[in-house]
Motif scaffolding. Structure first.
Motif: not given
Length: 353
Positions: A200-227
């Protein structure tokens, strides 16, 4: 019609709850056998009941298989395969089934022991020998098993697509609108969360008209921090849904244009989320692991050691060449073959071939 040869089917495997792919397959086989009025003995080897009850159930299952009650007959044994330490237990079940003259089938759900040799699977295949029937999720899995374990003989293919409903009417995409990416899983680094966010980050930087739906619970504290960091950085381009309940899954896929699945999870085989995306006519961009090379269009497969985000952004820019109906039609073919294989498997467990 063949004449019955078995009086009992012994079923060892994970049974819901909890609900996951392997448990759903085992439950489907269980229901198929029960619908025929064949006697069934079900041994839950999943983790839903807690460690002590699970061990008691598993040990009791071995004793019941070794010393069946009067009138149960030799029968057959179905094993919903594990991918970790439980494989050692299942190797004992295979050996015991063979020594007691039963016909045994092992249904594979993990690619971990296909990609590399695992002692437990080597012991299991040797215990079963050429008389053990293997059920693989795709042709590639079956070929990998034969190549890695010389004892493997009979292999049948039965896709998880048989768990899915038939596709409904497909939504028509609006040309020129924002491209909606989707990712749905128990969010973790192994399942590709960092790569999804980077895409998503690189698509936005490339000028693409995009967005992301992110579904599901974080499985770890690391994942929670990334989100959390991604929400702060990407703002409105990212919508975090949290846990998506079963009655919301269709709505999730109906909102997205491409499913992004950069999983490098060691057990990844034939992910249900990718099958569900195909059922909705949604193409997937994925790492080339497990059965995914036979599920995803070649131009949307990314080598495991490649820069996933870079490849995904390039593929997103070429989405106009992907027809939703073609994606769904390929799913229907896979599902039809799976339903036939499931019916044959139940009949195999009950009757002389």
């Amino acid at each position: 019609m063949t004449s019955p040869d078995t009086t009992t089917v012994w079923l060892f495997g994970p049974i819901p709850p909890p609900v996951h792919g392997a448990a759903r397959v085992t439950q489907q086989v269980r229901e198929g056998v029960e619908a025929t009025s064949t006697r069934l003995v079900a041994i839950d080897t999943g983790g839903g009941a807690g460690l002590v009850p699970r061990l008691r159930q598993m040990i009791g299952g071995l004793l019941r298989l070794a010393v069946p009650r009067r009138g149960s007959g030799r029968g057959s044994v179905y094993i919903g395969g594990a991918g970790g330490p439980t494989l050692w237990y299942q190797a004992v079940v295979v050996l015991l089934g063979r020594l007691t003259g039963r016909r045994v089938v092992f249904h594979h759900h993990s690619y971990a022991y296909v990609d590399r040799t695992m002692p437990a699977m080597r012991a299991l295949t040797r215990a079963g020998g050429r008389r053990l029937t293997h059920v693989a999720l795709c042709e590639g899995m079956g070929e990998g098993l034969r190549a890695r374990y010389p004892s493997v003989g009979d292999v049948r293919v039965c896709s998880n697509a048989g768990l899915m409903a038939a596709p409904g009417p497909l939504a028509q995409a609006d040309a020129g609108r924002t491209i909606v990416l989707g990712h749905l899983s128990n969010l973790s680094v192994d399942k590709g969360l960092a790569d999804v966010i980077d895409t998503l980050r690189r698509a936005v930087a490339a000028g693409l008209d995009v967005r992301l739906l992110l579904g599901g619970p974080p499985a770890t504290p690391e994942a929670e921090a990334l989100v959390a960091d991604a929400v702060a950085e990407l703002g409105d381009a990212l919508t975090v849904l949290g846990r998506v309940e079963r009655d919301g899954i269709d709505a999730f896929y109906e909102q997205i244009d491409v499913f992004v699945f950069p999983s490098r999870y060691v057990h990844e085989a034939e992910p249900l989320v990718v099958l569900d995306a195909s059922r909705h006519g949604v193409p997937t961009i994925a790492c080339a692991v497990g059965c995914l090379p036979g599920m995803v269009a070649p131009q949307h497969l990314v080598p495991v050691d490649a820069d996933f985000a870079e490849a995904a952004v390039a593929a997103i820019g070429d989405l106009g060449s992907v027809a939703a109906h073609g994606v769904a039609e390929r799913f229907v073919q896979r599902r039809d073959a799976a339903l036939t294989a499931q019916a044959e498997l139940v009949d195999w467990l009950r009757h002389r071939t």
